[in-house]
Design an enzyme around this catalytic site. Structure first.
Site, mmCIF file in Angstrom:
data_model
loop_
_atom_site.group_PDB
_atom_site.id
_atom_site.type_symbol
_atom_site.label_atom_id
_atom_site.label_comp_id
_atom_site.label_asym_id
_atom_site.label_seq_id
_atom_site.Cartn_x
_atom_site.Cartn_y
_atom_site.Cartn_z
ATOM 1 N N ASP A 1 0.852 -1.195 0.000
ATOM 2 C CA ASP A 1 0.000 0.000 0.000
ATOM 3 C C ASP A 1 0.887 1.245 0.000
ATOM 4 O O ASP A 1 2.040 1.190 0.423
ATOM 5 C CB ASP A 1 -0.943 0.001 1.213
ATOM 6 C CG ASP A 1 -0.199 0.031 2.536
ATOM 7 O OD1 ASP A 1 0.669 -0.850 2.738
ATOM 8 O OD2 ASP A 1 -0.451 0.935 3.358
ATOM 9 N N GLU B 1 -0.174 -0.841 5.719
ATOM 10 C CA GLU B 1 0.933 -0.382 6.553
ATOM 11 C C GLU B 1 0.799 1.096 6.845
ATOM 12 O O GLU B 1 0.949 1.538 7.968
ATOM 13 C CB GLU B 1 2.280 -0.658 5.865
ATOM 14 C CG GLU B 1 3.492 -0.462 6.782
ATOM 15 C CD GLU B 1 3.983 0.974 6.908
ATOM 16 O OE1 GLU B 1 4.696 1.278 7.871
ATOM 17 O OE2 GLU B 1 3.643 1.816 6.067
ATOM 18 N N GLU B 2 0.521 1.872 5.789
ATOM 19 C CA GLU B 2 0.499 3.334 5.943
ATOM 20 C C GLU B 2 -0.583 3.786 6.919
ATOM 21 O O GLU B 2 -0.451 4.827 7.551
ATOM 22 C CB GLU B 2 0.303 4.014 4.580
ATOM 23 C CG GLU B 2 1.449 3.779 3.596
ATOM 24 C CD GLU B 2 2.764 4.439 4.009
ATOM 25 O OE1 GLU B 2 2.786 5.151 5.030
ATOM 26 O OE2 GLU B 2 3.775 4.230 3.312
HETATM 27 ZN ZN LIG Z 1 6.624 2.268 4.417
#
Ligand SMILES: [Zn+2]
Length: 420
Positions: free
Chosen positions: A106, A167-168
């Site tokens: 992502d 993740e973000e």
């Molecule tokens: Zn990253």
């Protein structure tokens, strides 16, 4: 073949895939894989792995993580239907130690960067959203696995690629895998550390502070209480807390040689008021606090609230709330004498990477490995942090290849090699 010859063979294989690496990275950047839209990139990579002879699986997001203490709440929660992480296992038939190569697919949006998802290549440099954060790291992991397989080197312990989503937004993709039992004896998180080996990350905690006041017309200001001024008082106390943290918790062996101070309190958003001549009765402040592994995240939460209670005036003390419902990433450190740290440091010079170790002054999925699965983890990957999330996001293909070598050599050493 001895280890030195095997390393040479793997290095040559990786160098031979330079154009292939560039092509995959450019293709991956073309997928605008922001939170909720990652599956195009996931399926593309899955296809590349299948055609290389691997058996990747898309593991659906595990909804039971919503009750997990490490779960991150979203500002806009995406649907979890038909979304998942890509897991590719290799080797593992022997009794060697297992290793995960984690990197996320992502990316942050590119709203004001209209060419963000139209990658450009200029010689060794590839520019585009996700180039270094974190699709370069994804490509490095892929190359490492490919090179080992193409060279006929089977790891005795299981070597797994985990290409995750979310993740973000805080780490729910990696959390979902770890919670589901997709663990190993160690992990490398392929973030853009500029190929510096980081066995520690600083922590980051977002807070949501609300203050209450009493609304009146400006003409009767003495009968009102401004929620904005109350918030200002609270902010001053929180900035004093930042000073206390800097004075008392900045000395940490992994974080002493950084360019920027890794402890900071940022006031990022303030919302309040309806009318210029009206005393506002609610003010919402959001911000972030960065801290080092010498401070437990739960203590930071308690202390921020307590400082406002101890130092606030009577009105503030009784008219505020502070919540930590969004990003809450603990700091972590793996001791320098841990066998996994020693293994990766030994492999580094053969990949053209320094064996120097330091802390990473930002936060990423890495902290979940020790927190959720009691695993050692190290962040190291291609690209520079200063380019991540920027409009000049870029990575060097030559750095991606170096990282791939580091991953492959570390895996050979850590997991062992099957003898035939
Ligand atoms: Zn990253």
């Amino acid at each position: 073949m001895n280890t030195a010859d095997l390393r040479k063979k793997v290095a040559l294989s990786i160098e031979g895939m330079k154009e292939h690496a560039a092509e995959i990275l450019v293709d991956l950047i073309r997928f605008p894989s922001v939170c909720g839209e990652e599956m195009g990139a996931v399926n593309y990579l899955k296809g590349k792995l299948v055609s290389s002879g691997f058996c990747p699986n898309i593991i659906p997001m595990d909804t039971s993580i919503k009750n997990h203490p490490e779960y991150t709440y979203y500002t806009n929660e995406p649907t979890w239907e038909n979304r998942g992480n890509l897991v590719t296992d290799y080797g593992g038939n022997g009794d060697g130690k297992s290793l995960i190569l984690n990197a996320h697919l992502d990316v942050v949006p590119a709203e004001e960067w209209k060419d963000g998802f139209a990658p450009k290549r200029d010689g060794d440099v590839i520019t585009g959203r996700g180039a270094c954060d974190d699709k370069g790291g994804v490509v490095s992991g892929y190359l490492a696995l490919r090179a080992l397989k193409d060279c006929g080197i089977i790891t005795s312990g299981r070597l797994s690629l985990h290409n995750v989503i979310d993740e973000e937004t805080g780490g729910n993709g990696t959390l979902s895998l770890l919670h589901g039992g997709y663990t190993a004896d160690a992990a490398i998180v392929g973030e853009c550390t500029d190929n510096v080996i980081c066995p520690a990350n600083r922590g980051a905690l977002w807070f949501q502070l609300t203050t209450k006041g009493v609304s009146t017309h400006m003409g009767e200001i003495d009968n009102g209480v401004s929620a904005i001024e109350t918030a200002q008082h609270a902010i001053n106390i929180l900035k004093e807390y930042e000073k206390y943290m800097i004075e008392n918790f900045m000395d940490h062996p992994y974080f002493n040689d950084l360019e920027h101070r890794p402890i900071q309190l940022c006031i990022g958003m303030i919302k309040s008021g309806e009318w210029p001549s009206m005393v506002p009765d609610t003010c919402m402040v959001e911000g972030g606090m960065g801290f080092l592994p010498n401070k437990d995240i739960d203590d930071v939460k308690i202390e921020m609230r307590q400082w406002i209670l101890d130092k606030g005036d009577d009105w503030l003390k009784n008219n505020f709330s502070i919540e930590y419902n969004k990003l809450h990433n603990a700091a972590y450190e793996i001791p320098p004498d841990h066998p996994f740290v020693e293994t990766i440091r030994t492999s580094a010079p053969f990949a053209g990477i320094s064996d120097h170790i330091t802390g990473w002054p930002v936060s990423c999925d890495a902290r979940l490995f020790p927190r959720v699965a009691d695993m050692p983890v190290i962040c190291v990957g291609p690209g520079k942090l200063k380019h991540a999330h920027s409009r000049i996001e870029q990575v060097l293909i030559s750095e991606i290849l170096k990282t791939a070598k580091l991953y492959a050599f570390t895996a050979m050493d850590w997991c062992g090699i099957e003898k035939d």
